[in-house]
Scaffold this motif. Sequence first.
Motif, short mmCIF file in Angstrom:
data_model
loop_
_atom_site.label_atom_id
_atom_site.label_comp_id
_atom_site.label_asym_id
_atom_site.label_seq_id
_atom_site.Cartn_x
_atom_site.Cartn_y
_atom_site.Cartn_z
N VAL A 139 0.78 -1.11 0.10
CA VAL A 139 -0.12 -0.08 -0.16
C VAL A 139 0.80 1.32 0.03
N THR A 140 0.65 2.07 -1.00
CA THR A 140 1.48 3.28 -1.09
C THR A 140 0.88 4.63 -0.81
N SER A 141 -0.27 4.62 -0.26
CA SER A 141 -1.07 5.72 0.16
C SER A 141 -0.49 6.44 1.14
N GLY A 142 0.32 5.97 2.19
CA GLY A 142 0.98 6.92 3.24
C GLY A 142 2.36 7.51 2.48
N ILE A 143 2.86 7.28 1.29
CA ILE A 143 4.26 7.66 1.07
C ILE A 143 3.96 8.40 -0.40
N GLU A 144 2.98 8.58 -0.86
CA GLU A 144 2.91 9.25 -2.28
C GLU A 144 3.27 10.59 -2.39
N ASP A 145 3.14 11.37 -1.15
CA ASP A 145 3.63 12.66 -1.22
C ASP A 145 5.09 12.80 -0.69
N VAL A 146 5.89 11.63 -0.35
CA VAL A 146 7.34 11.74 -0.18
C VAL A 146 7.98 12.36 -1.08
N TRP B 63 5.62 13.11 -10.29
CA TRP B 63 6.34 11.89 -9.81
C TRP B 63 5.75 10.84 -9.95
N ARG B 64 6.24 9.97 -10.83
CA ARG B 64 5.32 8.70 -11.13
C ARG B 64 6.12 7.44 -10.58
N LEU B 65 5.46 6.71 -10.12
CA LEU B 65 5.87 5.39 -9.65
C LEU B 65 6.05 4.41 -10.67
N GLY C 43 5.30 -7.48 -0.36
CA GLY C 43 3.87 -7.46 -0.10
C GLY C 43 3.46 -6.36 1.21
N SER C 44 2.54 -6.23 1.60
CA SER C 44 2.16 -5.23 2.55
C SER C 44 2.86 -5.81 4.05
N HIS C 45 3.45 -4.67 4.64
CA HIS C 45 4.04 -5.05 6.14
C HIS C 45 5.30 -5.54 5.91
N THR C 46 5.97 -5.26 4.80
CA THR C 46 7.42 -5.84 4.66
C THR C 46 8.30 -4.60 4.19
N PRO C 47 9.48 -4.71 4.40
CA PRO C 47 10.26 -3.38 4.16
C PRO C 47 10.29 -3.60 2.45
N SER C 48 10.04 -2.42 2.01
CA SER C 48 9.77 -2.31 0.57
C SER C 48 10.68 -1.28 -0.22
N VAL D 237 11.87 5.56 -2.60
CA VAL D 237 11.07 5.60 -1.26
C VAL D 237 11.05 4.09 -0.38
N HIS D 238 11.48 4.11 0.65
CA HIS D 238 11.64 2.93 1.43
C HIS D 238 10.38 2.90 2.41
N SER D 239 9.72 1.87 2.52
CA SER D 239 8.71 2.05 3.21
C SER D 239 8.00 0.45 3.85
N MET D 240 7.47 0.29 4.71
CA MET D 240 6.92 -1.22 5.24
C MET D 240 5.52 -1.25 4.20
N ALA D 241 5.07 -0.31 3.46
CA ALA D 241 4.14 -0.57 2.43
C ALA D 241 2.70 -1.00 3.12
N ASP D 242 2.51 -0.50 4.13
CA ASP D 242 1.20 -0.61 4.95
C ASP D 242 0.40 0.50 4.91
N GLY D 243 0.51 1.31 4.30
CA GLY D 243 -0.25 2.67 4.24
C GLY D 243 0.26 3.73 5.20
N ALA D 244 1.28 3.26 6.20
CA ALA D 244 1.60 4.22 7.18
C ALA D 244 2.47 5.37 6.49
N HIS D 245 2.63 6.45 7.14
CA HIS D 245 3.44 7.60 6.76
C HIS D 245 4.87 7.46 7.09
#
Length: 247
Positions: free
Chosen positions: A50-57, A108-110, A117-122, A142-150
């Motif tokens: 889930v990328t909703s929490g990082i789309e503005d990074v 910015w385009r992904l 998958g979600s909740h994994t380092p991505s 952008v590095h994230s756990m991909a779970d919608g968190a900011h």
Amino acid sequence: MSVPSRSFRRRRFLWPVLGLVVAASAVAGVAAARSSPAPPRPVCCKSPPVTSGIEDVPRRWEHAVARRDARAAWALLTPEAQRRYGSVDGLRAALAGLTPGHGGPATWRLIDTLTQGSHTPSAFLYLLIEDGTLRPRGAVVVHSMADGAHDGRVDPGVADTVRIREPAAHATVSGRPRMRTATGSPPAYVAVQAGGQTHGSVGAIRGADGMDSPFDEALKPGPTLVVAVDVEGGDHFAYGSVPVTVR
């Protein structure tokens, strides 16, 4: 946030092949509409990232760098990137070289993703692509756990080393377009056009000669930015691009 390990399975938005019918390498000034790529399918029985929490990074990073706000930019860096720059002052000295190129409005385009998958380092590769010309002006991962968190953190050290040999100007190329890439493994491809990005439906089988057999029906005519992406060492993005016009 740690860089994804070599054991991570890559989720590519496009099979590592591409065939195009192209002409005239110059890109016309056509506005590129904003669009979000389709999420990848679940991997290893996990839900999709889930990328909703990082789309503005990427945008926040761009603004911090443009303002030469070293502290704001530092807060957005991954721990690994912070170690490379050493301190806020070390990053401040590097900000001029990290500023995206100037030009018209850009989005910015992904482009590509490394995830389990979600909740994994991505890791998510974003390119800043000019809306009017489709010219790439910058890149970040952008590095994230991909779970919608900011929780998104930026690594601006993206290698620009996957080189695509541009078709000859004014040459209409059909059958097996000469778009060789200087990479040891076939890269993934994304075709960016005015209406958005094409993932997973354009492509063909890459032959042993390094050429692509055609499958051009899924691309509409018009200016196109072809982006090739490779993963160096299994966990570091490298990319290259070429502008073409699809006929």
